[in-house]
Design a protein around this motif. Structure first.
Motif, PDB file in Angstrom:
ATOM      1  N   VAL A  28     112.249  13.090   6.900  1.00 13.85           N
ATOM      2  CA  VAL A  28     111.096  12.457   6.258  1.00 13.85           C
ATOM      3  C   VAL A  28     109.917  12.520   7.216  1.00 13.85           C
ATOM      4  O   VAL A  28     110.004  12.062   8.358  1.00 13.85           O
ATOM      5  CB  VAL A  28     111.409  10.987   5.886  1.00 13.85           C
ATOM      6  N   LYS A  29     108.806  13.120   6.739  1.00 18.12           N
ATOM      7  CA  LYS A  29     107.579  13.242   7.542  1.00 18.12           C
ATOM      8  C   LYS A  29     106.382  12.847   6.687  1.00 18.12           C
ATOM      9  O   LYS A  29     106.398  12.982   5.467  1.00 18.12           O
ATOM     10  CB  LYS A  29     107.381  14.695   8.003  1.00 18.12           C
ATOM     11  N   ASP A  30     105.328  12.384   7.351  1.00 18.10           N
ATOM     12  CA  ASP A  30     104.101  12.081   6.619  1.00 18.10           C
ATOM     13  C   ASP A  30     103.270  13.356   6.474  1.00 18.10           C
ATOM     14  O   ASP A  30     103.692  14.437   6.878  1.00 18.10           O
ATOM     15  CB  ASP A  30     103.321  10.947   7.285  1.00 18.10           C
ATOM     16  N   HIS A  31     102.076  13.248   5.896  1.00 17.11           N
ATOM     17  CA  HIS A  31     101.235  14.416   5.639  1.00 17.11           C
ATOM     18  C   HIS A  31     100.747  15.099   6.916  1.00 17.11           C
ATOM     19  O   HIS A  31     100.313  16.241   6.882  1.00 17.11           O
ATOM     20  CB  HIS A  31     100.042  14.026   4.747  1.00 17.11           C
ATOM     21  N   LYS A  32     100.853  14.408   8.057  1.00 19.68           N
ATOM     22  CA  LYS A  32     100.465  14.993   9.342  1.00 19.68           C
ATOM     23  C   LYS A  32     101.656  15.610  10.085  1.00 19.68           C
ATOM     24  O   LYS A  32     101.495  16.132  11.172  1.00 19.68           O
ATOM     25  CB  LYS A  32      99.816  13.935  10.233  1.00 19.68           C
ATOM     26  N   GLY A  33     102.846  15.499   9.486  1.00 16.09           N
ATOM     27  CA  GLY A  33     104.037  16.050  10.114  1.00 16.09           C
ATOM     28  C   GLY A  33     104.743  15.092  11.057  1.00 16.09           C
ATOM     29  O   GLY A  33     105.671  15.487  11.765  1.00 16.09           O
TER      30      GLY A  33
END
Length: 94
Positions: A28-33
């Motif tokens: 699981v990662k956010d939009h910034k990685g």
């Protein structure tokens, strides 16, 4: 005699049932990685799921098959819904 036949059938079928599970893995990662530890990952309308570890990784098993909706939730983020196909022994959701 019938009890022995039932026992033999159970011993022959049990490994097939255990082998029918699919392992679902991912990160699981956010939009910034940036990885998100502690996110909730589960199949919609089931009890199958896990939490992501300190590195955002998760793994869990399911007996579900076919098209399923993978849900990912984390405080402060909109819940993600992703349709996945559970037709293999291992599914990588990346």
């Amino acid at each position: 005699m019938q009890n022995k036949i039932k026992l033999i059938l159970i011993l022959l079928v049990a490994p097939l049932v255990a082998a029918a599970q699919t392992t679902i893995t991912g990160t699981v990662k956010d939009h910034k990685g940036i990885t998100l530890p502690g996110a909730n990952i589960y199949l919609d309308d089931t009890f199958d799921g896990a939490n992501s570890d300190i590195n955002g990784n998760f793994t869990f098993e399911s007996e579900e098959t076919g098209s399923q909706v993978l849900m990912v939730s984390f405080i402060g983020f909109k819940t993600l819904e992703k349709v996945i196909e559970l037709n293999a022994i291992k599914v990588d959701t990346q």
